[in-house]
Design a protein around this motif. Structure first.
Motif, PDB file in Angstrom:
ATOM      1  N   GLY A  91     -32.909  22.316 -15.047  1.00  0.00           N
ATOM      2  CA  GLY A  91     -33.388  20.513 -14.563  1.00  0.00           C
ATOM      3  C   GLY A  91     -33.466  19.606 -15.649  1.00  0.00           C
ATOM      4  N   MET A  92     -33.729  20.553 -17.571  1.00  0.00           N
ATOM      5  CA  MET A  92     -34.556  19.864 -18.492  1.00  0.00           C
ATOM      6  C   MET A  92     -32.738  19.327 -19.342  1.00  0.00           C
ATOM      7  N   GLU A  93     -32.138  19.921 -19.151  1.00  0.00           N
ATOM      8  CA  GLU A  93     -30.448  19.441 -19.895  1.00  0.00           C
ATOM      9  C   GLU A  93     -30.476  18.093 -19.222  1.00  0.00           C
ATOM     10  N   ARG A  94     -30.801  17.566 -18.189  1.00  0.00           N
ATOM     11  CA  ARG A  94     -30.308  16.081 -18.500  1.00  0.00           C
ATOM     12  C   ARG A  94     -30.818  15.389 -19.571  1.00  0.00           C
ATOM     13  N   PHE A  95     -31.802  15.777 -19.721  1.00  0.00           N
ATOM     14  CA  PHE A  95     -32.570  14.802 -21.090  1.00  0.00           C
ATOM     15  C   PHE A  95     -32.581  15.278 -22.280  1.00  0.00           C
ATOM     16  N   TYR A  96     -31.624  15.883 -22.398  1.00  0.00           N
ATOM     17  CA  TYR A  96     -30.916  16.296 -24.008  1.00  0.00           C
ATOM     18  C   TYR A  96     -29.771  16.060 -24.226  1.00  0.00           C
ATOM     19  N   GLU A  97     -29.546  17.567 -23.302  1.00  0.00           N
ATOM     20  CA  GLU A  97     -28.148  17.829 -23.594  1.00  0.00           C
ATOM     21  C   GLU A  97     -27.357  16.783 -23.497  1.00  0.00           C
ATOM     22  N   GLN A  98     -27.292  16.718 -21.536  1.00  0.00           N
ATOM     23  CA  GLN A  98     -26.056  15.159 -21.806  1.00  0.00           C
ATOM     24  C   GLN A  98     -26.678  13.763 -21.844  1.00  0.00           C
ATOM     25  N   ARG A  99     -27.811  13.920 -22.383  1.00  0.00           N
ATOM     26  CA  ARG A  99     -27.953  12.365 -22.537  1.00  0.00           C
ATOM     27  C   ARG A  99     -27.526  12.826 -25.259  1.00  0.00           C
ATOM     28  N   LEU A 100     -27.297  13.345 -24.809  1.00  0.00           N
ATOM     29  CA  LEU A 100     -27.013  13.611 -26.655  1.00  0.00           C
ATOM     30  C   LEU A 100     -25.276  13.941 -26.533  1.00  0.00           C
ATOM     31  N   LYS A 101     -24.329  14.643 -25.708  1.00  0.00           N
ATOM     32  CA  LYS A 101     -23.101  13.780 -25.086  1.00  0.00           C
ATOM     33  C   LYS A 101     -23.242  12.894 -24.545  1.00  0.00           C
ATOM     34  N   ARG A 102     -23.785  12.282 -24.342  1.00  0.00           N
ATOM     35  CA  ARG A 102     -23.563  10.659 -23.531  1.00  0.00           C
ATOM     36  C   ARG A 102     -23.845   9.714 -25.304  1.00  0.00           C
ATOM     37  N   ILE A 103     -23.909   9.898 -25.691  1.00  0.00           N
ATOM     38  CA  ILE A 103     -24.563   8.849 -26.729  1.00  0.00           C
ATOM     39  C   ILE A 103     -23.261   9.046 -27.900  1.00  0.00           C
ATOM     40  N   SER A 104     -23.023  10.745 -28.284  1.00  0.00           N
ATOM     41  CA  SER A 104     -21.624  10.705 -29.397  1.00  0.00           C
ATOM     42  C   SER A 104     -20.803  10.614 -29.587  1.00  0.00           C
ATOM     43  N   GLY A 105     -20.262   9.462 -28.877  1.00  0.00           N
ATOM     44  CA  GLY A 105     -18.682   8.989 -29.534  1.00  0.00           C
ATOM     45  C   GLY A 105     -19.722   7.544 -29.978  1.00  0.00           C
ATOM     46  N   MET A 106     -20.744   7.102 -29.530  1.00  0.00           N
ATOM     47  CA  MET A 106     -21.222   5.431 -29.640  1.00  0.00           C
ATOM     48  C   MET A 106     -20.847   5.653 -31.120  1.00  0.00           C
ATOM     49  N   ARG A 107     -20.670   4.368 -31.917  1.00  0.00           N
ATOM     50  CA  ARG A 107     -20.708   4.084 -33.114  1.00  0.00           C
ATOM     51  C   ARG A 107     -22.820   2.975 -33.297  1.00  0.00           C
ATOM     52  N   ASP A 108     -22.476   2.201 -32.863  1.00  0.00           N
ATOM     53  CA  ASP A 108     -23.243   1.404 -32.482  1.00  0.00           C
ATOM     54  C   ASP A 108     -24.612   1.501 -32.323  1.00  0.00           C
ATOM     55  N   PRO A 109     -25.550   1.655 -33.633  1.00  0.00           N
ATOM     56  CA  PRO A 109     -26.509   2.382 -32.828  1.00  0.00           C
ATOM     57  C   PRO A 109     -27.922   1.443 -32.104  1.00  0.00           C
ATOM     58  N   ALA A 110     -27.611   0.708 -32.146  1.00  0.00           N
ATOM     59  CA  ALA A 110     -28.192   0.119 -31.449  1.00  0.00           C
ATOM     60  C   ALA A 110     -28.017  -0.352 -30.230  1.00  0.00           C
ATOM     61  N   GLU A 111     -26.877   0.218 -30.183  1.00  0.00           N
ATOM     62  CA  GLU A 111     -26.498   0.890 -28.658  1.00  0.00           C
ATOM     63  C   GLU A 111     -26.795   2.424 -27.606  1.00  0.00           C
ATOM     64  N   LYS A 112     -26.630   2.906 -28.750  1.00  0.00           N
ATOM     65  CA  LYS A 112     -26.897   4.471 -28.901  1.00  0.00           C
ATOM     66  C   LYS A 112     -28.857   4.507 -28.177  1.00  0.00           C
TER      67      LYS A 112
ATOM     68  N   GLN B 154     -34.915  10.394 -33.185  1.00  0.00           N
ATOM     69  CA  GLN B 154     -35.342   9.830 -34.947  1.00  0.00           C
ATOM     70  C   GLN B 154     -33.533  10.214 -35.574  1.00  0.00           C
ATOM     71  N   SER B 155     -32.330  11.010 -34.595  1.00  0.00           N
ATOM     72  CA  SER B 155     -31.413  10.344 -35.417  1.00  0.00           C
ATOM     73  C   SER B 155     -31.008   9.544 -35.293  1.00  0.00           C
ATOM     74  N   VAL B 156     -31.203   8.550 -34.272  1.00  0.00           N
ATOM     75  CA  VAL B 156     -30.215   7.475 -33.865  1.00  0.00           C
ATOM     76  C   VAL B 156     -30.916   6.630 -34.901  1.00  0.00           C
ATOM     77  N   LEU B 157     -32.564   6.416 -35.138  1.00  0.00           N
ATOM     78  CA  LEU B 157     -33.288   5.556 -35.376  1.00  0.00           C
ATOM     79  C   LEU B 157     -32.937   5.560 -37.206  1.00  0.00           C
ATOM     80  N   GLU B 158     -31.938   6.422 -37.889  1.00  0.00           N
ATOM     81  CA  GLU B 158     -32.192   7.532 -39.293  1.00  0.00           C
ATOM     82  C   GLU B 158     -31.050   6.440 -39.499  1.00  0.00           C
ATOM     83  N   THR B 159     -30.147   7.192 -38.328  1.00  0.00           N
ATOM     84  CA  THR B 159     -28.230   5.856 -38.677  1.00  0.00           C
ATOM     85  C   THR B 159     -28.768   4.945 -38.485  1.00  0.00           C
ATOM     86  N   GLY B 160     -29.287   3.832 -37.778  1.00  0.00           N
ATOM     87  CA  GLY B 160     -29.538   3.128 -37.792  1.00  0.00           C
ATOM     88  C   GLY B 160     -30.151   2.178 -38.725  1.00  0.00           C
ATOM     89  N   SER B 161     -31.185   2.528 -39.201  1.00  0.00           N
ATOM     90  CA  SER B 161     -31.368   1.844 -40.896  1.00  0.00           C
ATOM     91  C   SER B 161     -30.832   2.330 -42.160  1.00  0.00           C
TER      92      SER B 161
END
Length: 202
Positions: A63-84, A134-141
């Motif tokens: 049940g937890m996979e949706r809130f980490y593994e699936q989210r991470l997979k969903r944003i992995s191909g996005m380039r724009d940190p704001a969109e992520k 944190q990874s999204v925030l630091e990449t955007g920074s």
């Protein structure tokens, strides 16, 4: 084929345990409840999962996979940190008050104080979600997309805490806080924390 069928049966049992936990509660669910949900005898459940506790832990983890593994997979191909960041925030909230995955997490949270394994599962999920933010925030920074108002770890922890708090309000059927309203409330904080408008299409 036999090995594949056994693997499929275990997945079916995990789904049945998921439903049984929501119906009876993490601490109220029994072997016969899982068997009933699966349409099997208790003996058949034990054949695949000799330890009910192990099955319940696997159900919670699935049940937890949706809130980490699936989210991470969903944003992995996005380039724009704001969109992520926008997608990460929106995908961490319940779809509605009857969202089964979030109801499962709520059950787990209620039992965590009395069960070290459940507490560990929740702690691990929290830490992974914080790391994801944190990874999204630091990449955007680093790219100049964000100008962070403070330490990325603190901002990430606050974002996860807001997710949890508003997620609970949604499942508690708060009359004016649904998924869209909760997302906007979290985004209001995120805009201030990143100095970015975080525009959305909604």
């Amino acid at each position: 084929m036999t090995r594949k069928r056994r693997a499929d049966r275990r997945l079916d049992l995990i789904a049945a345990a998921h439903r049984a936990i929501i119906r009876h509660g993490t601490e109220g669910v029994h072997l016969n409840h899982v068997a009933e949900e699966a349409g099997l005898t208790s003996g058949a459940v034990l054949y695949h999962y000799p330890n009910l506790g192990e099955l319940l832990v696997d159900a919670h983890h699935a049940g937890m996979e949706r809130f980490y593994e699936q989210r991470l997979k969903r944003i992995s191909g996005m380039r724009d940190p704001a969109e992520k960041l926008v997608v990460t925030i929106r995908s961490g909230l319940p779809h509605g008050p009857d969202d089964p995955d979030v109801r499962l997490l709520n059950e787990l949270g209620g039992a965590a104080a009395r069960n070290r394994m459940y507490a560990l599962l929740l702690t691990t999920l929290y830490d992974r979600q914080v790391s994801m933010y944190q990874s999204v925030l630091e990449t955007g920074s680093a790219l100049g997309t964000f100008t962070l108002s403070g330490d990325s770890l603190l901002i990430a922890r606050n974002l996860v805490a807001l997710e949890d708090a508003y997620g609970y309000r949604i499942t508690a059927r708060h009359p004016v806080i649904g998924p869209q309203e909760a997302a906007e409330l979290i985004l209001t904080y995120a805009r201030t924390a990143t100095n970015n408008p975080l525009k959305t299409s909604h």
